[in-house]
Design an enzyme around this catalytic site. Structure first.
Site, PDB file in Angstrom:
ATOM      1  N   ASP A 296      -3.661 120.479  15.731  1.00 50.57           N
ATOM      2  CA  ASP A 296      -2.758 121.152  16.682  1.00 50.57           C
ATOM      3  C   ASP A 296      -3.457 122.387  17.276  1.00 50.57           C
ATOM      4  OD1 ASP A 296       0.020 121.583  17.905  1.00 50.57           O
ATOM      5  OD2 ASP A 296      -0.382 123.466  16.882  1.00 50.57           O
TER       6      ASP A 296
ATOM      7  N   ILE B 269       6.606 128.606  21.447  1.00 48.68           N
ATOM      8  CA  ILE B 269       5.749 128.734  22.631  1.00 48.68           C
ATOM      9  C   ILE B 269       6.584 128.948  23.893  1.00 48.68           C
ATOM     10  CG2 ILE B 269       5.493 126.258  23.253  1.00 48.68           C
ATOM     11  CD1 ILE B 269       2.778 129.017  23.205  1.00 48.68           C
TER      12      ILE B 269
ATOM     13  N   SER C 148      18.192 122.658  25.128  1.00 50.55           N
ATOM     14  CA  SER C 148      17.936 123.142  23.780  1.00 50.55           C
ATOM     15  C   SER C 148      19.058 122.684  22.861  1.00 50.55           C
ATOM     16  CB  SER C 148      17.851 124.672  23.785  1.00 50.55           C
ATOM     17  OG  SER C 148      17.830 125.158  22.467  1.00 50.55           O
ATOM     18  N   ARG C 149      18.646 122.137  21.739  1.00 50.14           N
ATOM     19  CA  ARG C 149      19.633 121.704  20.758  1.00 50.14           C
ATOM     20  C   ARG C 149      20.179 122.897  19.992  1.00 50.14           C
ATOM     21  NH1 ARG C 149      15.588 118.416  17.381  1.00 50.14           N
ATOM     22  NH2 ARG C 149      14.890 120.557  17.359  1.00 50.14           N
TER      23      ARG C 149
ATOM     24  N   LYS D  60       0.459 121.033  25.346  1.00 53.27           N
ATOM     25  CA  LYS D  60      -0.563 120.282  24.638  1.00 53.27           C
ATOM     26  C   LYS D  60      -0.084 119.978  23.223  1.00 53.27           C
ATOM     27  CE  LYS D  60      -2.067 122.384  21.606  1.00 53.27           C
ATOM     28  NZ  LYS D  60      -1.684 123.180  20.390  1.00 53.27           N
TER      29      LYS D  60
HETATM   30  P1  NAP Z   1       8.456 125.018  17.615  1.00 52.73           P
HETATM   31  O1  NAP Z   1       8.489 126.511  17.482  1.00 52.73           O
HETATM   32  O2  NAP Z   1       8.695 124.166  16.447  1.00 52.73           O
HETATM   33  O3  NAP Z   1       9.450 124.666  18.799  1.00 52.73           O
HETATM   34  C1  NAP Z   1       9.622 123.379  19.297  1.00 52.73           C
HETATM   35  C2  NAP Z   1      11.031 123.284  19.870  1.00 52.73           C
HETATM   36  O4  NAP Z   1      11.185 121.985  20.455  1.00 52.73           O
HETATM   37  C3  NAP Z   1      12.123 123.402  18.828  1.00 52.73           C
HETATM   38  O5  NAP Z   1      12.468 124.755  18.631  1.00 52.73           O
HETATM   39  C4  NAP Z   1      13.243 122.604  19.436  1.00 52.73           C
HETATM   40  O6  NAP Z   1      13.888 123.461  20.364  1.00 52.73           O
HETATM   41  C5  NAP Z   1      12.548 121.550  20.284  1.00 52.73           C
HETATM   42  N1  NAP Z   1      12.558 120.187  19.734  1.00 52.73           N
HETATM   43  C6  NAP Z   1      12.975 119.078  20.374  1.00 52.73           C
HETATM   44  N2  NAP Z   1      12.832 117.986  19.624  1.00 52.73           N
HETATM   45  C7  NAP Z   1      12.306 118.404  18.470  1.00 52.73           C
HETATM   46  C8  NAP Z   1      11.954 117.722  17.310  1.00 52.73           C
HETATM   47  N3  NAP Z   1      12.081 116.403  17.172  1.00 52.73           N
HETATM   48  N4  NAP Z   1      11.438 118.460  16.293  1.00 52.73           N
HETATM   49  C9  NAP Z   1      11.313 119.803  16.401  1.00 52.73           C
HETATM   50  N5  NAP Z   1      11.641 120.494  17.525  1.00 52.73           N
HETATM   51  C10 NAP Z   1      12.137 119.795  18.538  1.00 52.73           C
HETATM   52  O7  NAP Z   1       7.030 124.567  18.200  1.00 52.73           O
HETATM   53  P2  NAP Z   1       6.061 125.366  19.169  1.00 52.73           P
HETATM   54  O8  NAP Z   1       5.126 126.185  18.364  1.00 52.73           O
HETATM   55  O9  NAP Z   1       6.828 126.027  20.229  1.00 52.73           O
HETATM   56  O10 NAP Z   1       5.185 124.149  19.729  1.00 52.73           O
HETATM   57  C11 NAP Z   1       5.702 123.250  20.687  1.00 52.73           C
HETATM   58  C12 NAP Z   1       4.507 122.663  21.423  1.00 52.73           C
HETATM   59  O11 NAP Z   1       3.781 123.736  22.024  1.00 52.73           O
HETATM   60  C13 NAP Z   1       3.525 121.923  20.505  1.00 52.73           C
HETATM   61  O12 NAP Z   1       3.025 120.774  21.145  1.00 52.73           O
HETATM   62  C14 NAP Z   1       2.409 122.944  20.289  1.00 52.73           C
HETATM   63  O13 NAP Z   1       1.149 122.331  20.076  1.00 52.73           O
HETATM   64  C15 NAP Z   1       2.414 123.683  21.620  1.00 52.73           C
HETATM   65  N6  NAP Z   1       1.867 125.026  21.522  1.00 52.73           N
HETATM   66  C16 NAP Z   1       2.282 125.900  20.547  1.00 52.73           C
HETATM   67  C17 NAP Z   1       1.679 127.148  20.448  1.00 52.73           C
HETATM   68  C18 NAP Z   1       2.094 128.175  19.418  1.00 52.73           C
HETATM   69  O14 NAP Z   1       1.443 129.215  19.313  1.00 52.73           O
HETATM   70  N7  NAP Z   1       3.152 127.968  18.653  1.00 52.73           N
HETATM   71  C19 NAP Z   1       0.653 127.510  21.327  1.00 52.73           C
HETATM   72  C20 NAP Z   1       0.310 126.626  22.337  1.00 52.73           C
HETATM   73  C21 NAP Z   1       0.910 125.385  22.415  1.00 52.73           C
HETATM   74  P3  NAP Z   1      15.462 123.421  20.614  1.00 52.73           P
HETATM   75  O15 NAP Z   1      16.089 123.866  19.356  1.00 52.73           O
HETATM   76  O16 NAP Z   1      15.595 124.383  21.735  1.00 52.73           O
HETATM   77  O17 NAP Z   1      15.850 122.014  20.999  1.00 52.73           O
END
Ligand code: NAP
Length: 312
Positions: free
Chosen positions: A172, A18, A40-41, A94
Protein backbone atom coordinates in the site's frame (compact mmCIF):
# COMPACT_ATOMS: atom_id res chain seq x y z
CA UNK A 1 -13.87 24.75 -18.72
CA UNK A 2 -12.17 28.12 -18.76
CA UNK A 3 -11.02 30.51 -16.07
CA UNK A 4 -14.53 31.98 -16.08
CA UNK A 5 -16.46 28.65 -16.17
CA UNK A 6 -18.37 27.70 -13.05
CA UNK A 7 -16.56 25.04 -11.02
CA UNK A 8 -17.35 21.38 -11.72
CA UNK A 9 -19.35 19.77 -8.96
CA UNK A 10 -17.39 16.86 -7.46
CA UNK A 11 -18.32 14.25 -4.85
CA UNK A 12 -15.97 12.35 -2.57
CA UNK A 13 -16.84 8.69 -2.02
CA UNK A 14 -15.40 7.17 1.18
CA UNK A 15 -14.57 9.75 3.83
CA UNK A 16 -11.59 8.23 5.62
CA UNK A 17 -8.07 9.42 6.42
CA UNK A 18 -6.94 10.42 2.94
CA UNK A 19 -10.22 12.11 2.03
CA UNK A 20 -10.09 14.29 5.15
CA UNK A 21 -6.33 14.94 5.16
CA UNK A 22 -5.80 15.63 1.46
CA UNK A 23 -8.81 15.53 -0.89
CA UNK A 24 -11.02 18.00 0.98
CA UNK A 25 -8.32 20.73 1.25
CA UNK A 26 -7.08 20.09 -2.31
CA UNK A 27 -10.59 20.52 -3.75
CA UNK A 28 -11.09 23.66 -1.65
CA UNK A 29 -7.92 25.11 -3.19
CA UNK A 30 -8.70 24.19 -6.81
CA UNK A 31 -10.96 26.70 -8.60
CA UNK A 32 -11.99 24.10 -11.23
CA UNK A 33 -13.89 22.05 -8.63
CA UNK A 34 -16.43 22.52 -5.89
CA UNK A 35 -17.14 19.83 -3.31
CA UNK A 36 -20.88 19.24 -3.72
CA UNK A 37 -21.52 16.08 -1.68
CA UNK A 38 -20.05 12.98 -0.13
CA UNK A 39 -20.97 9.32 -0.09
CA UNK A 40 -20.17 8.02 3.36
CA UNK A 41 -21.50 5.17 5.41
CA UNK A 42 -20.29 6.86 8.59
CA UNK A 43 -21.78 10.34 8.09
CA UNK A 44 -19.37 12.33 5.92
CA UNK A 45 -18.31 15.91 6.62
CA UNK A 46 -19.98 18.64 8.66
CA UNK A 47 -21.99 20.95 6.42
CA UNK A 48 -21.67 18.84 3.25
CA UNK A 49 -24.63 16.94 1.75
CA UNK A 50 -24.12 13.23 2.34
CA UNK A 51 -25.58 10.12 0.75
CA UNK A 52 -25.42 6.70 2.35
CA UNK A 53 -24.71 5.02 -0.99
CA UNK A 54 -23.43 6.00 -4.40
CA UNK A 55 -26.57 5.10 -6.37
CA UNK A 56 -28.63 7.50 -4.31
CA UNK A 57 -26.14 10.30 -5.05
CA UNK A 58 -26.04 9.49 -8.78
CA UNK A 59 -29.86 9.39 -8.95
CA UNK A 60 -30.35 12.59 -6.96
CA UNK A 61 -27.54 14.79 -8.33
CA UNK A 62 -27.24 14.74 -12.12
CA UNK A 63 -25.30 18.03 -11.77
CA UNK A 64 -22.38 16.27 -10.11
CA UNK A 65 -19.95 15.84 -13.01
CA UNK A 66 -17.13 14.03 -11.22
CA UNK A 67 -16.55 11.63 -8.37
CA UNK A 68 -13.35 11.01 -6.46
CA UNK A 69 -13.17 7.47 -5.09
CA UNK A 70 -11.28 7.47 -1.78
CA UNK A 71 -12.36 4.12 -0.37
CA UNK A 72 -10.04 1.08 -0.13
CA UNK A 73 -9.24 -0.71 -3.41
CA UNK A 74 -11.56 -3.73 -3.23
CA UNK A 75 -14.93 -1.89 -3.28
CA UNK A 76 -13.64 0.66 -5.80
CA UNK A 77 -14.42 -1.20 -9.04
CA UNK A 78 -18.14 -1.43 -8.36
CA UNK A 79 -18.32 2.26 -7.47
CA UNK A 80 -16.25 3.25 -10.51
CA UNK A 81 -18.40 1.25 -12.95
CA UNK A 82 -21.57 2.81 -11.54
CA UNK A 83 -20.21 6.33 -11.76
CA UNK A 84 -18.80 5.86 -15.27
CA UNK A 85 -22.01 4.19 -16.47
CA UNK A 86 -23.86 7.27 -15.15
CA UNK A 87 -21.63 9.47 -17.30
CA UNK A 88 -19.48 10.92 -14.51
CA UNK A 89 -15.73 11.59 -14.65
CA UNK A 90 -13.89 9.39 -12.14
CA UNK A 91 -10.73 9.87 -10.12
CA UNK A 92 -9.30 6.74 -8.50
CA UNK A 93 -7.10 6.83 -5.39
CA UNK A 94 -4.09 4.56 -5.60
CA UNK A 95 -3.88 1.62 -6.11
CA UNK A 96 -6.40 1.89 -8.98
CA UNK A 97 -8.21 -1.32 -8.07
CA UNK A 98 -8.01 -4.81 -6.65
CA UNK A 99 -6.86 -6.50 -9.88
CA UNK A 100 -4.93 -5.30 -12.92
CA UNK A 101 -7.56 -6.44 -15.44
CA UNK A 102 -10.40 -4.55 -13.78
CA UNK A 103 -8.59 -1.27 -14.43
CA UNK A 104 -8.61 -2.07 -18.17
CA UNK A 105 -12.36 -2.65 -17.94
CA UNK A 106 -12.77 0.79 -16.33
CA UNK A 107 -10.64 2.42 -18.99
CA UNK A 108 -12.75 0.91 -21.79
CA UNK A 109 -15.97 1.92 -20.04
CA UNK A 110 -14.75 5.51 -19.64
CA UNK A 111 -13.90 5.62 -23.35
CA UNK A 112 -17.30 4.21 -24.33
CA UNK A 113 -19.09 6.77 -22.14
CA UNK A 114 -16.92 9.69 -23.32
CA UNK A 115 -15.79 10.64 -19.80
CA UNK A 116 -12.37 10.96 -18.12
CA UNK A 117 -10.83 8.32 -15.89
CA UNK A 118 -7.81 9.35 -13.82
CA UNK A 119 -5.87 6.61 -12.03
CA UNK A 120 -3.85 8.76 -9.65
CA UNK A 121 -0.34 8.27 -8.28
CA UNK A 122 0.00 11.06 -5.74
CA UNK A 123 3.71 10.49 -5.09
CA UNK A 124 4.51 11.41 -8.69
CA UNK A 125 3.42 14.94 -7.78
CA UNK A 126 5.96 15.26 -4.95
CA UNK A 127 8.15 18.29 -5.66
CA UNK A 128 11.38 16.42 -6.45
CA UNK A 129 9.94 13.90 -8.88
CA UNK A 130 9.56 15.98 -12.07
CA UNK A 131 13.09 17.47 -11.74
CA UNK A 132 14.48 13.99 -11.03
CA UNK A 133 12.83 12.66 -14.22
CA UNK A 134 14.30 15.52 -16.25
CA UNK A 135 17.77 15.07 -14.72
CA UNK A 136 17.81 11.30 -15.39
CA UNK A 137 16.37 11.50 -18.89
CA UNK A 138 19.74 11.61 -20.69
CA UNK A 139 21.90 9.79 -18.15
CA UNK A 140 23.11 6.22 -18.03
CA UNK A 141 21.70 4.69 -14.85
CA UNK A 142 23.66 1.92 -13.14
CA UNK A 143 21.58 1.08 -10.12
CA UNK A 144 18.66 2.16 -7.97
CA UNK A 145 18.11 1.43 -4.27
CA UNK A 146 14.73 1.99 -2.67
CA UNK A 147 14.17 1.95 1.10
CA UNK A 148 10.48 2.42 2.04
CA UNK A 149 10.37 1.65 5.75
CA UNK A 150 7.64 2.88 8.04
CA UNK A 151 5.76 1.91 11.18
CA UNK A 152 2.39 0.46 10.20
CA UNK A 153 1.01 1.03 13.70
CA UNK A 154 1.64 4.75 13.36
CA UNK A 155 0.47 5.27 9.76
CA UNK A 156 -2.41 2.79 9.45
CA UNK A 157 -4.03 2.45 12.88
CA UNK A 158 -7.27 0.47 12.82
CA UNK A 159 -7.28 -0.03 9.03
CA UNK A 160 -8.35 -3.69 8.86
CA UNK A 161 -8.65 -3.65 5.05
CA UNK A 162 -4.87 -3.35 4.50
CA UNK A 163 -4.46 -6.85 5.98
CA UNK A 164 -7.27 -8.40 3.93
CA UNK A 165 -6.91 -9.85 0.40
CA UNK A 166 -6.68 -6.94 -2.04
CA UNK A 167 -5.47 -4.58 0.70
CA UNK A 168 -1.86 -5.02 -0.50
CA UNK A 169 -0.20 -4.93 2.93
CA UNK A 170 3.18 -3.20 2.76
CA UNK A 171 2.63 -2.59 -0.96
CA UNK A 172 0.00 0.00 0.00
CA UNK A 173 2.86 2.46 0.73
CA UNK A 174 5.39 0.53 -1.38
CA UNK A 175 3.42 1.15 -4.56
CA UNK A 176 4.10 4.87 -4.03
CA UNK A 177 7.83 4.14 -4.41
CA UNK A 178 7.09 2.10 -7.53
CA UNK A 179 5.01 4.96 -8.92
CA UNK A 180 8.00 7.29 -8.50
CA UNK A 181 10.41 4.69 -9.92
CA UNK A 182 8.30 4.17 -13.04
CA UNK A 183 7.81 7.93 -13.25
CA UNK A 184 11.52 8.88 -13.23
CA UNK A 185 13.25 6.08 -15.16
CA UNK A 186 13.66 6.74 -18.87
CA UNK A 187 12.81 3.10 -19.71
CA UNK A 188 10.99 0.10 -18.26
CA UNK A 189 12.20 -2.44 -15.69
CA UNK A 190 10.78 -5.82 -14.78
CA UNK A 191 10.77 -7.84 -11.59
CA UNK A 192 13.28 -10.70 -11.33
CA UNK A 193 12.96 -11.74 -7.68
CA UNK A 194 10.76 -11.06 -4.68
CA UNK A 195 10.66 -12.26 -1.08
CA UNK A 196 7.39 -11.46 0.69
CA UNK A 197 7.04 -11.75 4.48
CA UNK A 198 3.52 -12.56 5.66
CA UNK A 199 2.65 -12.40 9.38
CA UNK A 200 1.26 -15.82 10.25
CA UNK A 201 -2.12 -14.30 11.15
CA UNK A 202 -2.49 -11.99 8.11
CA UNK A 203 -3.33 -12.28 4.39
CA UNK A 204 -1.03 -9.52 3.13
CA UNK A 205 2.74 -9.00 3.52
CA UNK A 206 4.34 -6.85 6.20
CA UNK A 207 7.64 -6.65 4.30
CA UNK A 208 8.93 -7.24 0.77
CA UNK A 209 12.39 -7.36 -0.85
CA UNK A 210 12.27 -6.86 -4.60
CA UNK A 211 14.83 -7.00 -7.42
CA UNK A 212 14.25 -5.58 -10.89
CA UNK A 213 16.33 -5.28 -14.01
CA UNK A 214 16.12 -3.54 -17.38
CA UNK A 215 17.00 -4.65 -20.91
CA UNK A 216 20.40 -2.99 -20.48
CA UNK A 217 21.08 -4.79 -17.19
CA UNK A 218 20.48 -1.88 -14.82
CA UNK A 219 19.54 -3.18 -11.36
CA UNK A 220 16.89 -1.92 -8.93
CA UNK A 221 16.74 -3.23 -5.34
CA UNK A 222 13.76 -2.29 -3.20
CA UNK A 223 13.14 -2.89 0.48
CA UNK A 224 9.64 -2.29 1.83
CA UNK A 225 9.15 -2.81 5.56
CA UNK A 226 6.24 -1.94 7.82
CA UNK A 227 8.06 -2.96 11.03
CA UNK A 228 10.24 0.14 11.15
CA UNK A 229 10.30 1.84 14.52
CA UNK A 230 12.39 4.99 15.06
CA UNK A 231 13.45 6.95 11.95
CA UNK A 232 11.18 6.31 8.99
CA UNK A 233 12.54 6.27 5.43
CA UNK A 234 11.00 6.85 2.03
CA UNK A 235 14.17 7.11 -0.04
CA UNK A 236 15.19 6.37 -3.63
CA UNK A 237 18.93 6.50 -4.45
CA UNK A 238 19.99 6.42 -8.10
CA UNK A 239 23.59 5.89 -9.21
CA UNK A 240 24.56 6.96 -12.72
CA UNK A 241 27.89 6.54 -14.52
CA UNK A 242 29.36 9.67 -12.90
CA UNK A 243 26.93 11.02 -10.33
CA UNK A 244 24.21 10.27 -7.80
CA UNK A 245 20.63 11.37 -7.32
CA UNK A 246 18.65 10.88 -4.15
CA UNK A 247 14.94 11.46 -3.56
CA UNK A 248 14.05 11.59 0.13
CA UNK A 249 10.88 11.96 2.18
CA UNK A 250 8.75 10.32 -0.47
CA UNK A 251 10.08 12.52 -3.28
CA UNK A 252 9.65 15.85 -1.49
CA UNK A 253 13.43 16.47 -1.30
CA UNK A 254 15.96 16.07 -4.12
CA UNK A 255 19.74 15.71 -3.72
CA UNK A 256 22.28 15.67 -6.56
CA UNK A 257 25.73 14.39 -5.56
CA UNK A 258 24.76 14.94 -1.93
CA UNK A 259 23.70 18.57 -2.40
CA UNK A 260 20.07 19.45 -1.78
CA UNK A 261 18.31 21.13 -4.71
CA UNK A 262 15.60 23.74 -4.45
CA UNK A 263 12.41 22.11 -5.70
CA UNK A 264 8.87 23.37 -5.59
CA UNK A 265 5.44 22.43 -6.81
CA UNK A 266 1.78 22.83 -5.99
CA UNK A 267 1.79 19.85 -3.58
CA UNK A 268 0.77 16.28 -4.32
CA UNK A 269 -3.04 16.46 -4.06
CA UNK A 270 -3.39 20.00 -5.47
CA UNK A 271 -1.33 18.68 -8.40
CA UNK A 272 -3.70 15.71 -8.82
CA UNK A 273 -6.84 17.86 -8.89
CA UNK A 274 -5.23 20.31 -11.37
CA UNK A 275 -4.39 17.33 -13.61
CA UNK A 276 -7.93 15.92 -13.24
CA UNK A 277 -9.35 19.29 -14.36
CA UNK A 278 -6.99 19.33 -17.36
CA UNK A 279 -7.97 15.78 -18.35
CA UNK A 280 -11.68 16.62 -18.20
CA UNK A 281 -11.10 19.80 -20.19
CA UNK A 282 -9.15 17.87 -22.85
CA UNK A 283 -11.60 14.92 -22.93
CA UNK A 284 -8.80 12.50 -21.97
CA UNK A 285 -8.06 9.75 -19.45
CA UNK A 286 -4.78 9.00 -17.67
CA UNK A 287 -4.46 5.36 -16.65
CA UNK A 288 -0.92 4.09 -16.10
CA UNK A 289 -0.94 0.67 -14.44
CA UNK A 290 2.85 0.13 -14.48
CA UNK A 291 3.34 0.43 -10.67
CA UNK A 292 0.38 -1.91 -10.14
CA UNK A 293 1.80 -4.48 -12.61
CA UNK A 294 5.00 -4.65 -10.56
CA UNK A 295 2.99 -5.37 -7.40
CA UNK A 296 0.99 -8.09 -9.18
CA UNK A 297 4.27 -9.58 -10.45
CA UNK A 298 5.63 -9.60 -6.89
CA UNK A 299 2.64 -11.62 -5.70
CA UNK A 300 3.11 -13.96 -8.72
CA UNK A 301 6.88 -14.41 -8.52
CA UNK A 302 7.45 -13.84 -4.83
CA UNK A 303 8.80 -16.40 -2.42
CA UNK A 304 6.53 -16.42 0.60
CA UNK A 305 7.99 -16.40 4.13
CA UNK A 306 5.84 -16.69 7.22
CA UNK A 307 6.92 -14.34 10.01
CA UNK A 308 5.76 -13.41 13.52
CA UNK A 309 2.06 -12.61 13.90
CA UNK A 310 1.08 -8.96 13.76
CA UNK A 311 -1.15 -7.49 16.47
CA UNK A 312 -2.15 -3.83 16.57
P1 NAP B 1 -9.44 4.65 5.55
O1 NAP B 1 -8.99 5.72 6.51
O2 NAP B 1 -9.65 3.28 6.03
O3 NAP B 1 -10.73 5.23 4.84
C1 NAP B 1 -11.39 4.57 3.81
C2 NAP B 1 -12.85 4.99 3.84
O4 NAP B 1 -13.52 4.37 2.73
C3 NAP B 1 -13.59 4.53 5.08
O5 NAP B 1 -13.46 5.48 6.11
C4 NAP B 1 -15.01 4.41 4.58
O6 NAP B 1 -15.56 5.72 4.61
C5 NAP B 1 -14.87 4.06 3.11
N1 NAP B 1 -15.17 2.67 2.75
C6 NAP B 1 -16.03 2.26 1.80
N2 NAP B 1 -16.06 0.93 1.70
C7 NAP B 1 -15.19 0.48 2.60
C8 NAP B 1 -14.81 -0.82 2.95
N3 NAP B 1 -15.29 -1.91 2.35
N4 NAP B 1 -13.88 -0.94 3.93
C9 NAP B 1 -13.38 0.15 4.56
N5 NAP B 1 -13.73 1.42 4.23
C10 NAP B 1 -14.63 1.57 3.27
O7 NAP B 1 -8.38 4.54 4.35
P2 NAP B 1 -7.46 5.67 3.73
O8 NAP B 1 -6.17 5.70 4.45
O9 NAP B 1 -8.21 6.92 3.59
O10 NAP B 1 -7.14 5.00 2.31
C11 NAP B 1 -8.11 4.96 1.28
C12 NAP B 1 -7.34 4.86 -0.03
O11 NAP B 1 -6.48 5.99 -0.14
C13 NAP B 1 -6.45 3.62 -0.12
O12 NAP B 1 -6.48 3.09 -1.43
C14 NAP B 1 -5.06 4.16 0.21
O13 NAP B 1 -4.03 3.43 -0.44
C15 NAP B 1 -5.14 5.57 -0.36
N6 NAP B 1 -4.21 6.48 0.27
C16 NAP B 1 -4.11 6.58 1.63
C17 NAP B 1 -3.15 7.42 2.19
C18 NAP B 1 -3.00 7.60 3.68
O14 NAP B 1 -2.06 8.28 4.11
N7 NAP B 1 -3.87 7.06 4.52
C19 NAP B 1 -2.29 8.16 1.37
C20 NAP B 1 -2.47 8.08 -0.01
C21 NAP B 1 -3.41 7.23 -0.54
P3 NAP B 1 -17.08 6.00 4.97
O15 NAP B 1 -17.25 5.61 6.39
O16 NAP B 1 -17.17 7.46 4.73
O17 NAP B 1 -17.96 5.19 4.04
Amino acid sequence: MTATSPPLQVAIVGVGKIARDQHVPAIAGEPAFELAATVSRSGGLDGVENHADLMSLLDARSDIAAVSLCMPPVPRFEAATRALAAGRHVMLEKPPGASVAEVGTLERLARAKGVSLFATWHSRYAAGVAPARAWLSDRSIRSVRIAWKEDVRHWHPGQAWIWEPGGLGVFDPGINALSILTGILPGPVHLTKAVLSFPENRDTPIAADLSFTSASGMVVEAEFDWRQEGPQSWTIDVETADSALSLREGGARLFLDGEEQKVEGPGEYPGLYRRFAELIEAGQSDVDTSPFVHVADAFMLGERRIVAPFHE
